[in-house]
Design a protein around this motif. Structure first.
Motif: not given
Lengths: 286, 132
Positions: A45, A220, B10-13, B66-67, B79-81
């Motif tokens: 990411f 972000q 995809v999220t950061p997690e 958001n992303g 890519l989003v939160s």
């Protein structure tokens, strides 16, 4: 020589300590596994976001988060440590590293602290702490990182600080963690590598436009940087604790075997004395 | 069907979603935008909302916050939160969140961050829309 009873008592106490260290080791191992997988899942990411920033930000783009301020008067260090001890040199290495940085710092500085141990250290050394956040938990969520990043961003935008750095422990393996410092704000332009230089050539449609995209992406990116530092610090902490507890368990085993040996000796000595007394008594009678 | 687009969320997690789709519609800041096969390379910003995709004549939904989206060579990376599949969404919780955000927006006292309340409301509404 200590009596057999004293030694027995000692063995019992070492054994119960060993049980605790063993349990802590296993708990840390499972927490480590979890943090490690999160650390790995953040990387793609973060790379992607870096690529995008690179292709969106042209050299002339002067976004407030990207531009270096002409005059730096005040900087902030966000230090990520742990709440609890019993993790070997993890915290003391971080503290020593922090002391070095601050000794070399020529500007005014403030420290933002995560973790009780770091807070205590700063209080001891008399560092100015602007903000502290303890009890972040063993596996911090993304929303926590977002919150933290938001605080840092607003402080930067308000002009409280001209530069913000993160100090954390980089996770290399369970055995080795190195304290690191990296700049959070202004955002350092990602390095151009062989691989992502081709990216630049793709003729993207930017919607709405470059600057608005940067407006959304940069915050972000900061969230992600804070999140990944948090996770790395946590993974390091768990790794350090696991190694420390595993050596503590080994030490306890060594101690137990030594104590058992001296217990046997003491018991043997007691028997020998008893026999010689009996023999002596019998000889005296005849 | 040979002409498929790879849609990755995809999220950061974690990676929430990755599959081949025929087309999809996503909530961009410029309004809902549809993407078909061989779309030009695109970089854009997403609003909290619902992504609708078509695959084997069925429609699927995803709630995202958001992303941004990067599209090239028929690979769309979003890519989003945060992002959720409909079966992961807790309707009661989303409703409560929407209600709370509305209250905060109506409250005119100064110490409320309206932008944040509005974003929270948008996220909650997106989740509710995805389960409908």
């Amino acid at each position: 020589m200590a009596s057999a009873r004293d030694i027995k008592r000692r063995i019992k106490s070492v054994k119960s300590t060993q049980q605790i260290t063993k349990a802590m080791k296993m708990v840390s191992a499972s927490k480590l596994r979890k943090s490690q997988s999160t650390v790995q899942s953040i990387r793609p990411f973060a790379h992607k976001i870096e690529d995008v920033i690179l292709s969106v930000s042209s050299a002339e783009s002067e976004h407030a988060f990207l531009r270096n301020r002409d005059k730096v008067t005040r900087v902030c260090y966000l230090v990520i440590g742990s709440d609890r001890g019993l993790c070997g040199g993890f915290n003391s290495n971080l503290h020593r590293f922090l002391d070095h940085i601050l000794a070399a710092e020529t500007h005014d500085y403030d420290i933002a602290v995560i973790g009780r141990k770091v807070k205590d250290h700063c209080a001891r050394m008399g560092y100015p702490v602007s903000f502290n956040y303890t009890c972040i938990g063993d596996n911090p969520g993304f929303y926590q990182a977002q919150e933290l990043a938001r605080i840092m961003r607003t402080a930067f935008e308000r002009g409280d600080y001209d530069e913000i750095y993160v100090v954390y422990s980089e996770f290399k393996s369970a055995m080795s963690q190195t304290p690191r410092v990296k700049r959070l704000l202004p955002v350092q332009r990602p390095e151009r590598t062989e691989e992502n230089s081709q990216l630049k050539d793709i003729d993207y449609i930017f919607e709405p436009d470059r600057n608005q995209i940067l407006d959304t992406i940069l915050p972000q990116y900061i969230d992600i940087m804070v999140y990944s530092s948090l996770q790395e610090a946590k993974a390091s902490e768990h790794g350090a604790r696991m190694t420390t507890m595993s050596s503590a368990t080994d030490n306890a085993s060594d101690m137990i075997s030594k104590l058992t040996l001296s217990l046997n000796r003491a018991r043997q000595a007691a028997i020998t004395t008893e026999i010689s007394e009996i023999v002596g008594g019998a000889a005296a009678l005849s | 069907m040979a002409d498929l687009i790879r849609l990755e969320v995809v999220t950061p997690e974690k990676e929430v979603f990755s599959t081949m789709v025929e087309s999809f519609v996503f909530p961009s800041v410029m309004g809902n935008t549809g993407v078909l096969y061989n779309h030009a390379p695109l970089l854009t910003v997403l609003e909290p909302g619902v992504i609708t995709y078509k695959k084997d004549n069925t429609e699927g939904k995803l709630a995202v916050s958001n992303g941004f989206l990067e599209l090239k060579n028929n690979v769309a990376e979003i890519l989003v939160s945060s992002a959720e599949l409909p079966e992961e969404i807790d309707t009661a919780r989303a409703e409560a969140a929407a209600e709370r955000a509305r209250e905060r927006l109506h409250d005119k006292s100064k110490d409320i961050d309206h932008a944040r309340a509005e974003a929270a409301l948008k996220r909650a509404l997106a989740r509710l829309k995805a389960v409908q």
